[in-house]
Design an enzyme around this catalytic site. Structure first.
Site, PDB file in Angstrom:
ATOM      1  N   CYS A  87      91.868  43.842  50.541  1.00 49.99           N
ATOM      2  CA  CYS A  87      91.135  44.482  49.446  1.00 49.99           C
ATOM      3  C   CYS A  87      91.795  45.805  49.050  1.00 49.99           C
ATOM      4  CB  CYS A  87      89.682  44.717  49.834  1.00 49.99           C
ATOM      5  SG  CYS A  87      89.470  45.774  51.274  1.00 49.99           S
ATOM      6  N   GLU A 113      91.370  41.934  44.984  1.00 44.90           N
ATOM      7  CA  GLU A 113      91.707  41.358  46.282  1.00 44.90           C
ATOM      8  C   GLU A 113      93.081  40.705  46.112  1.00 44.90           C
ATOM      9  OE1 GLU A 113      89.625  40.511  50.158  1.00 44.90           O
ATOM     10  OE2 GLU A 113      88.956  41.601  48.376  1.00 44.90           O
TER      11      GLU A 113
END
Length: 392
Positions: free
Chosen positions: A339, A385
């Site tokens: 992330c 992500e």
């Protein structure tokens, strides 16, 4: 581009990494969009602190910087990525605080009690609220009084409009405490909420990790499944597995799934999830990945190929995890889900791909980046992500 230049500095001899005409170390796909862009968050964390008007019992999110000494807590009503139910619970918690004689705990050493609120919801509208409280020097009797007042407010007082499925209370003397350090106390309702992802049902405990965007998570797991190329001849390692979502969603592809997770409650959830969904080829291990993974890899007796999927926090993987994966010849495919790829994940990428280094005990054949796929898990923000596929 940064990763490519860093790899070049390390002197990698893999021409396909450093000689691409676009200056990238591997092909970069365009961003895979999220199916939902508004109100998608299934978990929100609200702080309690001074608002712009000076009210110390404002429930919201921080704006400002520590350096500028201008931090204030602002209500989240205007944010498009937070669902209305989360905003409603936060508003009711603020209303409760206004009538409470106890002060909020802004800084631990300055006293006060009421701290942050976490709200978790599922796609069916079930809602879990978790309230953190600093006990200071209150007696057990006084603590019981506060818990009773909180429960009454949310079950038969003004907070009943939230229609909570679960109300949890955690006594904590630290910024973040695990269930082992400070147990979550269920004041009202069901101990868990449940969510469905790719046709599987998942149980979610108060502190278990679950992707923040459920619809986006389905896209993410499908992406990981395609890239993993796991088949009945491979064992899938799911490192930092949370409630087991990645491993369980790919279990039908692999001969076996082995999950590792530090949060014990999440491991219990993962085992329940496997049993409930009738998935029998998964096993989950509780403990730090840097301890459990090397032990597992050293104790293996079969010679099946391994596919490793890692999904660490922003802090990245512990060096011993990287070393164990790098030095295990049976792992030919590695998928890294990050992330925050520009942070500690880049350090991990370099450790996986750098030339062999006996001084650092990175003696296995280096991996090479093969493909990068960004998935928009966080619409309305600049974050993405990133799924990186490495092979060797």
């Amino acid at each position: 581009q940064t990763l490519t230049s860093r790899l070049r500095e390390l002197g990698t001899d893999k021409v396909e990494i450093t000689q691409r005409p676009d200056g990238l170390c591997c092909p970069l796909h365009s961003v895979v969009p999220s199916p939902v862009v508004n109100g998608y968050r299934n978990k929100s964390t609200f702080s309690v602190n001074r608002g712009p008007d000076g009210n110390p019992k404002t429930v919201g999110l921080y704006v400002g910087t520590g350096r500028g000494q201008n931090i204030v807590c602002v209500r989240a009503n205007h944010l498009e990525n937070i669902p209305e139910k989360h905003k409603q619970v936060a508003q009711c918690y603020e209303e409760f605080l206004q009538q409470s004689p106890l002060d909020p705990c802004l800084l631990f050493h300055q006293g006060g009690h009421w701290r942050e609120l976490i709200v978790r919801t599922n796609s069916s509208g079930h809602t879990m609220a978790i309230i953190t409280f600093h006990p200071q020097d209150l007696s057990q009797e006084e603590l019981c009084t506060q818990k009773a007042l909180l429960k009454d407010f949310f079950t038969c007082g003004p907070g009943a409009v939230c229609n909570l499925t679960s109300l949890y209370f955690q006594e904590s003397i630290m910024t973040r405490s695990s269930h082992q350090q400070s147990p979550y106390q269920l004041l009202y309702g069901e101990p868990y909420i449940f969510e469905e992802v790719l046709g599987l049902k998942f149980r979610i405990s108060p502190d278990a990790f679950f992707q923040i965007n459920t619809a986006g998570a389905e896209v993410l797991y499908q992406t990981v499944g395609k890239l993993s190329r796991a088949d009945k001849n491979t064992v899938l390692l799911d490192v930092c597995c949370g409630t087991g979502a990645i491993g369980l969603s790919l279990a039908h592809q692999a001969s076996k799934v082995v999950g590792i997770e530090v949060v014990e409650q999440a491991v219990e959830d993962a085992r329940w999830n496997a049993a409930f969904n009738g998935i029998s080829n998964c096993e989950f291990h509780s403990g730090k990945a840097e301890t459990v993974l090397p032990q597992f890899l050293m104790s293996r007796e079969d010679d099946q190929l391994l596919v490793a999927v890692v999904n660490p926090s922003r802090a990245g993987l512990h060096y011993r995890v990287v070393r164990a994966i790098r030095n295990c010849e049976a792992i030919r495919t590695l998928i890294y889900v990050s992330c925050k790829p520009e942070g500690e994940a880049t350090r991990n990428f370099l450790e996986f791909c750098c030339p062999s280094d006996s001084g650092k005990k990175l003696v296995g054949e280096p991996f090479a980046p093969l493909l990068a796929v960004p998935v928009d898990m966080f619409p309305q923000t600049i974050h993405c992500e990133l799924v990186m596929l490495f092979t060797r």
